[in-house]
Write a protein that holds these residues in place. Structure first.
Motif, short mmCIF file in Angstrom:
data_model
loop_
_atom_site.label_atom_id
_atom_site.label_comp_id
_atom_site.label_asym_id
_atom_site.label_seq_id
_atom_site.Cartn_x
_atom_site.Cartn_y
_atom_site.Cartn_z
N ALA A 208 12.59 9.84 -4.33
CA ALA A 208 11.31 10.50 -4.08
C ALA A 208 10.79 11.11 -5.38
CB ALA A 208 11.46 11.56 -3.00
N ASP A 209 11.68 11.76 -6.14
CA ASP A 209 11.26 12.37 -7.41
C ASP A 209 10.70 11.30 -8.36
OD1 ASP A 209 12.07 14.80 -6.47
OD2 ASP A 209 13.98 14.84 -7.58
N ARG A 210 11.40 10.17 -8.44
CA ARG A 210 10.96 9.09 -9.34
C ARG A 210 9.60 8.55 -8.91
NH1 ARG A 210 14.40 3.51 -10.03
NH2 ARG A 210 13.64 3.14 -7.91
N TYR A 211 9.47 8.33 -7.62
CA TYR A 211 8.21 7.79 -7.11
C TYR A 211 7.05 8.75 -7.39
CZ TYR A 211 5.52 4.65 -4.14
OH TYR A 211 4.62 3.73 -3.68
N LEU A 212 7.28 10.03 -7.10
CA LEU A 212 6.23 11.02 -7.31
C LEU A 212 5.83 11.11 -8.79
CD1 LEU A 212 7.55 13.74 -4.84
CD2 LEU A 212 5.44 12.43 -4.59
N ARG A 213 6.83 10.96 -9.67
CA ARG A 213 6.56 10.97 -11.10
C ARG A 213 5.65 9.79 -11.48
NH1 ARG A 213 11.75 11.45 -12.36
NH2 ARG A 213 12.04 9.34 -13.11
N MET A 214 5.95 8.61 -10.91
CA MET A 214 5.20 7.41 -11.26
C MET A 214 3.75 7.45 -10.77
SD MET A 214 7.16 5.59 -13.11
CE MET A 214 6.37 3.99 -13.21
N ILE A 215 3.52 8.12 -9.63
CA ILE A 215 2.15 8.18 -9.11
C ILE A 215 1.45 9.47 -9.50
CG2 ILE A 215 2.62 6.57 -7.21
CD1 ILE A 215 2.70 8.93 -5.29
N ILE B 156 0.88 -1.18 0.00
CA ILE B 156 0.00 0.00 0.00
C ILE B 156 0.91 1.23 0.00
CG2 ILE B 156 -1.93 1.16 1.13
CD1 ILE B 156 -2.35 -1.45 2.78
N PRO B 157 0.84 2.03 -1.07
CA PRO B 157 1.80 3.14 -1.17
C PRO B 157 1.47 4.31 -0.25
CG PRO B 157 0.29 3.16 -3.03
CD PRO B 157 -0.06 1.94 -2.22
N LEU B 158 2.46 5.15 -0.03
CA LEU B 158 2.24 6.45 0.61
C LEU B 158 1.84 7.44 -0.47
CD1 LEU B 158 5.22 6.89 3.10
CD2 LEU B 158 2.80 6.72 3.70
N GLY B 159 1.09 8.44 -0.09
CA GLY B 159 0.72 9.49 -1.04
C GLY B 159 1.80 10.54 -1.15
N PRO B 160 1.65 11.45 -2.12
CA PRO B 160 2.67 12.47 -2.39
C PRO B 160 2.99 13.34 -1.18
CG PRO B 160 0.93 12.52 -4.07
CD PRO B 160 0.51 11.52 -3.05
N ALA C 197 2.89 12.68 2.00
CA ALA C 197 3.70 11.96 2.99
C ALA C 197 5.14 11.79 2.50
CB ALA C 197 3.07 10.61 3.28
N ILE C 198 5.31 11.50 1.23
CA ILE C 198 6.66 11.33 0.69
C ILE C 198 7.42 12.66 0.79
CG2 ILE C 198 7.98 10.87 -1.42
CD1 ILE C 198 5.79 8.80 -2.11
N ARG C 199 6.75 13.74 0.42
CA ARG C 199 7.41 15.07 0.53
C ARG C 199 7.76 15.39 1.98
NH1 ARG C 199 3.49 16.60 -3.61
NH2 ARG C 199 4.61 16.58 -5.58
N GLN C 200 6.89 14.97 2.89
CA GLN C 200 7.13 15.21 4.32
C GLN C 200 8.37 14.46 4.81
OE1 GLN C 200 3.66 14.45 6.94
NE2 GLN C 200 5.11 13.40 8.30
#
Ligand SMILES: [Zn+2]
Ligand SMILES: [Zn+2]
Length: 301
Positions: free
Chosen positions: A292-299, A249-253, A255-258
């Motif tokens: 983090a940048d890659r993950y945010l791009r993918m979601i 279950i992924p984290l949302g944007p 939370a990742i930025r936090q």
């Protein structure tokens, strides 16, 4: 201080609470009270005369009940079946890994500083040989655990080393299943310990998720002891961020930025994860940023 009210509120509001034998008044004066340990997650519970009926940590969406159903063990049983293997990861840092696997399979670390040592994260088995080996490294001045999946027998470890404080973020107080005066809750974004060490609250995987910054590590370039977050990927130049790892279950944007923002003030070149072999050996802070940048791009965040 352990917040019993918070814990009880949690137990009463949790879907698991109804099934949990601990929700009622504490049994008193009964013989053979045992601190039961959940086999799947390694969490040790308040002493009871029979095993709790459920483990809220495993019933939570982020974990799972073992495929054979809920099973319990004890520290005494671990002493018969497990040992802890020590390895020097780098000067000043030793890992402790149960053999065979115990709980979720994580390792713990002893971080050594001239001002005292910290046990970072925790593993369920603890025996005399382990205590002797840690004493040989200088003992412990404190225990700190990233999040509830690794709380395991942290109170036992503290007691074995003179009841040193166990530092837990206040936002995860409700997950402490064996309240004890040694458990010390802190609040806010960062808590300096000693020897240059700092606990940093990142949130994310758990609201009170914390990491340990060790500036003297990696030859003075700095080390981050991250537990499950950021999570070291199989391609160890990268990390990831999940709300649940076993259930994907992924984290949302946000939370990742936090998480990234919480780590920004700290210099580190190397990052150790909870599981054996998990290390981003160099350039770890940049790895966190690009991951983090890659993950945010993918979601699409
Ligand atoms: Zn459990
Ligand atoms: Zn976890």
């Amino acid at each position: 201080m352990p917040d019993r009210k918070t814990r009880r509120d949690f137990l009463h509001h949790s879907a698991a609470a109804a099934a949990l034998g601990l929700a009622g008044p504490a049994a008193s004066g009964a013989a053979a009270m045992t601190h039961f340990v959940c086999v799947t997650c390694g969490m040790q519970y308040l002493a009871t005369d029979r095993p709790p009926e459920g483990c809220p940590v495993c019933l939570d969406e982020r974990q799972y009940v073992g495929h054979g159903g809920q099973k319990w063990t004890t520290l005494a049983e671990y002493r018969k079946t497990h040992t802890n293997a020590f390895a020097e990861e780098e000067p000043g840092l030793h890992s402790i890994l149960p053999q065979p696997k115990a709980g979720i399979g994580q390792r713990a670390f002893v971080v050594r500083t001239p001002a005292g040592n910290v046990l970072w994260d925790c593993v369920p088995p603890l025996d005399d040989a382990t205590v002797a080996a840690v004493k040989k490294l200088g003992g412990l001045a404190a225990v700190a655990v990233s999040h509830p999946h690794y709380y395991t027998t942290m109170v036992e470890w503290s007691h074995a080393f003179g009841k040193v404080p166990v530092h837990i973020h206040k936002l995860d107080a409700a997950w402490v299943m064996r309240p004890d005066p040694v458990v010390t809750f802190w609040d806010g974004d960062a808590k300096p310990l000693f020897g240059g060490l700092t606990l940093v609250k990142t949130g994310g995987h758990f609201d009170g998720f914390q990491v340990l910054h060790w500036p003297a590590g990696a030859g003075g370039k700095g080390v981050l002891l991250a537990g499950d977050q950021p999570y070291v990927c199989q391609d160890r130049r990268w990390v990831s961020f999940m709300w649940s790892y076993p259930n994907m279950i992924p984290l949302g944007p946000a939370a990742i930025r936090q998480v990234v923002a919480a780590l920004r003030p700290y210099a580190f070149d190397r990052l150790y994860g909870a599981f054996p072999g998990q290390v981003v050996a160099v350039d770890a802070k940049a790895a966190v940023g690009r991951s983090a940048d890659r993950y945010l791009r993918m979601i699409g965040g």
